[in-house]
Design a protein around this motif. Sequence first.
Motif, PDB file in Angstrom:
ATOM      1  N   GLU A  70     -17.267 -12.661  -8.415  1.00  0.00           N
ATOM      2  CA  GLU A  70     -16.540 -12.993  -7.187  1.00  0.00           C
ATOM      3  C   GLU A  70     -15.218 -12.235  -7.143  1.00  0.00           C
ATOM      4  N   GLY A  71     -14.927 -11.644  -5.985  1.00  0.00           N
ATOM      5  CA  GLY A  71     -13.687 -10.905  -5.799  1.00  0.00           C
ATOM      6  C   GLY A  71     -13.836  -9.399  -5.919  1.00  0.00           C
ATOM      7  N   ASP A  72     -14.979  -8.910  -6.456  1.00  0.00           N
ATOM      8  CA  ASP A  72     -15.202  -7.465  -6.527  1.00  0.00           C
ATOM      9  C   ASP A  72     -15.360  -6.892  -5.117  1.00  0.00           C
ATOM     10  N   GLU A  73     -14.968  -5.637  -4.940  1.00  0.00           N
ATOM     11  CA  GLU A  73     -15.164  -4.940  -3.670  1.00  0.00           C
ATOM     12  C   GLU A  73     -16.519  -4.235  -3.698  1.00  0.00           C
ATOM     13  N   ILE A  74     -17.334  -4.523  -2.685  1.00  0.00           N
ATOM     14  CA  ILE A  74     -18.687  -3.981  -2.607  1.00  0.00           C
ATOM     15  C   ILE A  74     -18.782  -3.063  -1.389  1.00  0.00           C
ATOM     16  N   LEU A  75     -19.121  -1.802  -1.625  1.00  0.00           N
ATOM     17  CA  LEU A  75     -19.303  -0.824  -0.561  1.00  0.00           C
ATOM     18  C   LEU A  75     -20.781  -0.817  -0.174  1.00  0.00           C
ATOM     19  N   ILE A  76     -21.049  -1.045   1.111  1.00  0.00           N
ATOM     20  CA  ILE A  76     -22.418  -1.111   1.615  1.00  0.00           C
ATOM     21  C   ILE A  76     -22.607   0.043   2.594  1.00  0.00           C
ATOM     22  N   THR A  77     -23.611   0.887   2.332  1.00  0.00           N
ATOM     23  CA  THR A  77     -23.864   2.053   3.180  1.00  0.00           C
ATOM     24  C   THR A  77     -25.325   2.080   3.599  1.00  0.00           C
ATOM     25  N   PHE A  78     -25.541   2.266   4.893  1.00  0.00           N
ATOM     26  CA  PHE A  78     -26.878   2.456   5.443  1.00  0.00           C
ATOM     27  C   PHE A  78     -27.005   3.926   5.834  1.00  0.00           C
ATOM     28  N   GLU A  79     -28.097   4.572   5.410  1.00  0.00           N
ATOM     29  CA  GLU A  79     -28.338   5.971   5.733  1.00  0.00           C
ATOM     30  C   GLU A  79     -29.624   6.098   6.535  1.00  0.00           C
ATOM     31  N   THR A  80     -29.496   6.662   7.760  1.00  0.00           N
ATOM     32  CA  THR A  80     -30.657   6.900   8.609  1.00  0.00           C
ATOM     33  C   THR A  80     -30.583   8.328   9.127  1.00  0.00           C
ATOM     34  N   ASP A  81     -31.655   9.085   8.986  1.00  0.00           N
ATOM     35  CA  ASP A  81     -31.734  10.439   9.553  1.00  0.00           C
ATOM     36  C   ASP A  81     -30.413  11.205   9.518  1.00  0.00           C
ATOM     37  N   ALA A  82     -29.879  11.418   8.375  1.00  0.00           N
ATOM     38  CA  ALA A  82     -28.649  12.198   8.172  1.00  0.00           C
ATOM     39  C   ALA A  82     -27.403  11.533   8.756  1.00  0.00           C
ATOM     40  N   GLN A  83     -27.469  10.249   9.082  1.00  0.00           N
ATOM     41  CA  GLN A  83     -26.290   9.503   9.502  1.00  0.00           C
ATOM     42  C   GLN A  83     -25.976   8.451   8.442  1.00  0.00           C
ATOM     43  N   LEU A  84     -24.686   8.255   8.220  1.00  0.00           N
ATOM     44  CA  LEU A  84     -24.233   7.232   7.287  1.00  0.00           C
ATOM     45  C   LEU A  84     -23.313   6.265   8.025  1.00  0.00           C
ATOM     46  N   ALA A  85     -23.433   4.987   7.708  1.00  0.00           N
ATOM     47  CA  ALA A  85     -22.518   3.971   8.226  1.00  0.00           C
ATOM     48  C   ALA A  85     -22.206   3.039   7.069  1.00  0.00           C
ATOM     49  N   SER A  86     -20.916   2.782   6.850  1.00  0.00           N
ATOM     50  CA  SER A  86     -20.505   1.983   5.684  1.00  0.00           C
ATOM     51  C   SER A  86     -19.509   0.908   6.077  1.00  0.00           C
ATOM     52  N   THR A  87     -19.466  -0.100   5.241  1.00  0.00           N
ATOM     53  CA  THR A  87     -18.418  -1.106   5.297  1.00  0.00           C
ATOM     54  C   THR A  87     -18.173  -1.571   3.868  1.00  0.00           C
ATOM     55  N   CYS A  88     -17.024  -2.142   3.644  1.00  0.00           N
ATOM     56  CA  CYS A  88     -16.671  -2.659   2.324  1.00  0.00           C
ATOM     57  C   CYS A  88     -16.223  -4.105   2.480  1.00  0.00           C
ATOM     58  N   VAL A  89     -16.763  -4.987   1.645  1.00  0.00           N
ATOM     59  CA  VAL A  89     -16.370  -6.397   1.669  1.00  0.00           C
ATOM     60  C   VAL A  89     -16.079  -6.877   0.254  1.00  0.00           C
ATOM     61  N   THR A  90     -15.216  -7.865   0.170  1.00  0.00           N
ATOM     62  CA  THR A  90     -14.950  -8.540  -1.094  1.00  0.00           C
ATOM     63  C   THR A  90     -16.044  -9.582  -1.274  1.00  0.00           C
ATOM     64  N   ILE A  91     -16.711  -9.521  -2.408  1.00  0.00           N
ATOM     65  CA  ILE A  91     -17.885 -10.368  -2.619  1.00  0.00           C
ATOM     66  C   ILE A  91     -17.498 -11.824  -2.853  1.00  0.00           C
ATOM     67  N   ARG A  92     -18.317 -12.685  -2.242  1.00  0.00           N
ATOM     68  CA  ARG A  92     -18.305 -14.122  -2.525  1.00  0.00           C
ATOM     69  C   ARG A  92     -19.725 -14.604  -2.327  1.00  0.00           C
ATOM     70  N   ASP A  93     -20.038 -15.754  -2.859  1.00  0.00           N
ATOM     71  CA  ASP A  93     -21.390 -16.297  -2.739  1.00  0.00           C
ATOM     72  C   ASP A  93     -21.627 -16.720  -1.292  1.00  0.00           C
ATOM     73  N   GLY A  94     -22.764 -16.319  -0.732  1.00  0.00           N
ATOM     74  CA  GLY A  94     -23.125 -16.717   0.621  1.00  0.00           C
ATOM     75  C   GLY A  94     -22.824 -15.644   1.650  1.00  0.00           C
TER      76      GLY A  94
END
Length: 104
Positions: A70-94
């Motif tokens: 809990e509290g770690d920063e998690i970078l989430i990236t979706f890659e579709t057909d040469a496009q990338l979209a990312s967001t970063c959130v601080t992890i918590r349960d739920g």
Amino acid sequence: PSVPIPPPSPENVYFALDADASSATFSYGPDPSYAGAVVYVFNRAAGEGIITTAEQDGSVMDSPPFPAIEGDEILITFETDAQLASTCVTIRDGQSSSGLECVP
């Protein structure tokens, strides 16, 4: 030209933390923008993560476990057909929220 995909919504992000194993799994609610995308989930603190694939409705079922507390920063990236979209959130349960977005 293709239309840029939006960044992942923190409200669609879910984590299941396992405190005993210092690990978590990731899932994401349906979003047609991410149908069949390659999904990268990276823990900045641990320097590790997982790669998985979104379903045809853009959702991600429970991922394999990755190192996290809990509290770690998690970078989430979706890659579709040469496009990338990312967001970063601080992890918590739920369910996550925009209030948990990483501070630059």
